[in-house]
Design a protein around this motif. Structure first.
Motif, PDB file in Angstrom:
ATOM      1  N   HIS A  17       0.848  -1.186   0.000  1.00 56.10           N
ATOM      2  CA  HIS A  17       0.000   0.000   0.000  1.00 56.10           C
ATOM      3  C   HIS A  17       0.896   1.255   0.000  1.00 56.10           C
ATOM      4  O   HIS A  17       1.039   1.926   1.008  1.00 56.10           O
ATOM      5  N   GLY A  18       1.553   1.498  -1.148  1.00 58.45           N
ATOM      6  CA  GLY A  18       2.381   2.687  -1.270  1.00 58.45           C
ATOM      7  C   GLY A  18       3.745   2.465  -1.895  1.00 58.45           C
ATOM      8  O   GLY A  18       4.400   3.411  -2.314  1.00 58.45           O
ATOM      9  N   GLU A  19       4.179   1.205  -1.966  1.00 59.85           N
ATOM     10  CA  GLU A  19       5.501   0.908  -2.524  1.00 59.85           C
ATOM     11  C   GLU A  19       5.417   0.005  -3.758  1.00 59.85           C
ATOM     12  O   GLU A  19       6.413  -0.594  -4.146  1.00 59.85           O
ATOM     13  N   THR A  27      17.454 -14.671  -2.555  1.00 61.28           N
ATOM     14  CA  THR A  27      17.809 -13.598  -1.617  1.00 61.28           C
ATOM     15  C   THR A  27      17.791 -12.210  -2.256  1.00 61.28           C
ATOM     16  O   THR A  27      18.158 -11.234  -1.618  1.00 61.28           O
ATOM     17  N   SER A  28      17.374 -12.114  -3.521  1.00 64.35           N
ATOM     18  CA  SER A  28      17.318 -10.800  -4.167  1.00 64.35           C
ATOM     19  C   SER A  28      15.868 -10.418  -4.439  1.00 64.35           C
ATOM     20  O   SER A  28      14.963 -11.251  -4.396  1.00 64.35           O
ATOM     21  N   TYR A  29      15.645  -9.134  -4.680  1.00 64.36           N
ATOM     22  CA  TYR A  29      14.296  -8.651  -4.941  1.00 64.36           C
ATOM     23  C   TYR A  29      14.335  -7.532  -5.963  1.00 64.36           C
ATOM     24  O   TYR A  29      15.375  -6.937  -6.239  1.00 64.36           O
ATOM     25  N   PHE A  30      13.167  -7.250  -6.522  1.00 64.50           N
ATOM     26  CA  PHE A  30      12.994  -6.171  -7.483  1.00 64.50           C
ATOM     27  C   PHE A  30      11.661  -5.500  -7.195  1.00 64.50           C
ATOM     28  O   PHE A  30      10.659  -6.169  -6.962  1.00 64.50           O
ATOM     29  N   GLN A  31      11.666  -4.180  -7.208  1.00 66.57           N
ATOM     30  CA  GLN A  31      10.460  -3.418  -6.913  1.00 66.57           C
ATOM     31  C   GLN A  31       9.861  -2.878  -8.211  1.00 66.57           C
ATOM     32  O   GLN A  31      10.562  -2.280  -9.026  1.00 66.57           O
ATOM     33  N   ILE A  32       8.568  -3.113  -8.405  1.00 65.72           N
ATOM     34  CA  ILE A  32       7.843  -2.602  -9.567  1.00 65.72           C
ATOM     35  C   ILE A  32       6.956  -1.463  -9.082  1.00 65.72           C
ATOM     36  O   ILE A  32       6.083  -1.670  -8.234  1.00 65.72           O
ATOM     37  N   THR A  33       7.200  -0.259  -9.623  1.00 66.76           N
ATOM     38  CA  THR A  33       6.479   0.932  -9.186  1.00 66.76           C
ATOM     39  C   THR A  33       5.966   1.699 -10.406  1.00 66.76           C
ATOM     40  O   THR A  33       6.054   1.214 -11.530  1.00 66.76           O
ATOM     41  N   THR A  34       5.511   2.901 -10.171  1.00 67.17           N
ATOM     42  CA  THR A  34       5.073   3.758 -11.276  1.00 67.17           C
ATOM     43  C   THR A  34       6.228   4.056 -12.224  1.00 67.17           C
ATOM     44  O   THR A  34       5.999   4.306 -13.401  1.00 67.17           O
ATOM     45  N   GLU A  35       7.447   4.011 -11.745  1.00 69.27           N
ATOM     46  CA  GLU A  35       8.607   4.228 -12.619  1.00 69.27           C
ATOM     47  C   GLU A  35       8.723   3.145 -13.683  1.00 69.27           C
ATOM     48  O   GLU A  35       9.225   3.387 -14.776  1.00 69.27           O
ATOM     49  N   GLN A  36       8.254   1.932 -13.364  1.00 70.33           N
ATOM     50  CA  GLN A  36       8.294   0.838 -14.325  1.00 70.33           C
ATOM     51  C   GLN A  36       6.994   0.732 -15.135  1.00 70.33           C
ATOM     52  O   GLN A  36       6.912  -0.070 -16.048  1.00 70.33           O
ATOM     53  N   GLY A  37       5.967   1.505 -14.761  1.00 67.86           N
ATOM     54  CA  GLY A  37       4.734   1.497 -15.548  1.00 67.86           C
ATOM     55  C   GLY A  37       3.457   1.211 -14.799  1.00 67.86           C
ATOM     56  O   GLY A  37       2.380   1.213 -15.411  1.00 67.86           O
ATOM     57  N   LEU A  38       3.516   0.929 -13.486  1.00 68.69           N
ATOM     58  CA  LEU A  38       2.270   0.761 -12.735  1.00 68.69           C
ATOM     59  C   LEU A  38       1.486   2.066 -12.741  1.00 68.69           C
ATOM     60  O   LEU A  38       2.078   3.145 -12.744  1.00 68.69           O
ATOM     61  N   SER A  39       0.173   1.979 -12.708  1.00 63.96           N
ATOM     62  CA  SER A  39      -0.640   3.196 -12.679  1.00 63.96           C
ATOM     63  C   SER A  39      -0.599   3.848 -11.297  1.00 63.96           C
ATOM     64  O   SER A  39      -0.865   5.037 -11.169  1.00 63.96           O
TER      65      SER A  39
END
Length: 132
Positions: A17-19, A27-39
């Protein structure tokens, strides 16, 4: 987090809810946000099927139909009121077969997953007169 899922390829998907969405692999991760195209980074719900992940937000539905963790490449389509939603404020998503049932703040929207396609041939526009 609002929801946590494991996809068939072993990735762990966490909607926040916000990220945005956080995807974990080992052990690795990737964040998908508005920078990658989420509305929106406010993700309220998600559902998986063979075509990808459906993410409900406060600005419509995001469908990630392609995602490669290693290259960080993805395809995100946004579905909103112009595609038939009552509102872009999504509360929950359920997917069964080709039917997407969407709980919104204004009621239930029912969409066909097969009916959501990009129009590669936009209609011709004929403007005969503009008066101001």
């Amino acid at each position: 987090p609002t929801e946590i899922f494991e996809s068939e390829d072993g990735l762990i998907w966490v909607s926040t809810h916000g990220e945005g969405i956080v995807v974990f692999k080992d052990t690795s991760y990737f964040q998908i946000t508005t920078e990658q195209g989420l509305s929106s980074n406010i993700c309220t719900s998600c559902a998986f099927d063979e075509s990808g992940i459906w993410i409900g937000t406060n600005r419509g539905i995001n469908h990630i139909s392609y995602f490669d963790f290693e290259s960080r490449k993805m395809t995100i389509d946004v579905i909103g009121t112009s595609e038939g939603l009552l509102t872009n404020e999504i509360r929950d998503i359920a997917k069964k077969g080709d039917t997407i049932v969407v709980g919104t703040t204004k009621g239930i929207s029912i969409l066909s997953a097969k009916g959501i396609e990009q129009n590669e041939f936009p209609p011709k526009v004929f403007i005969k007169k503009i008066k101001i």
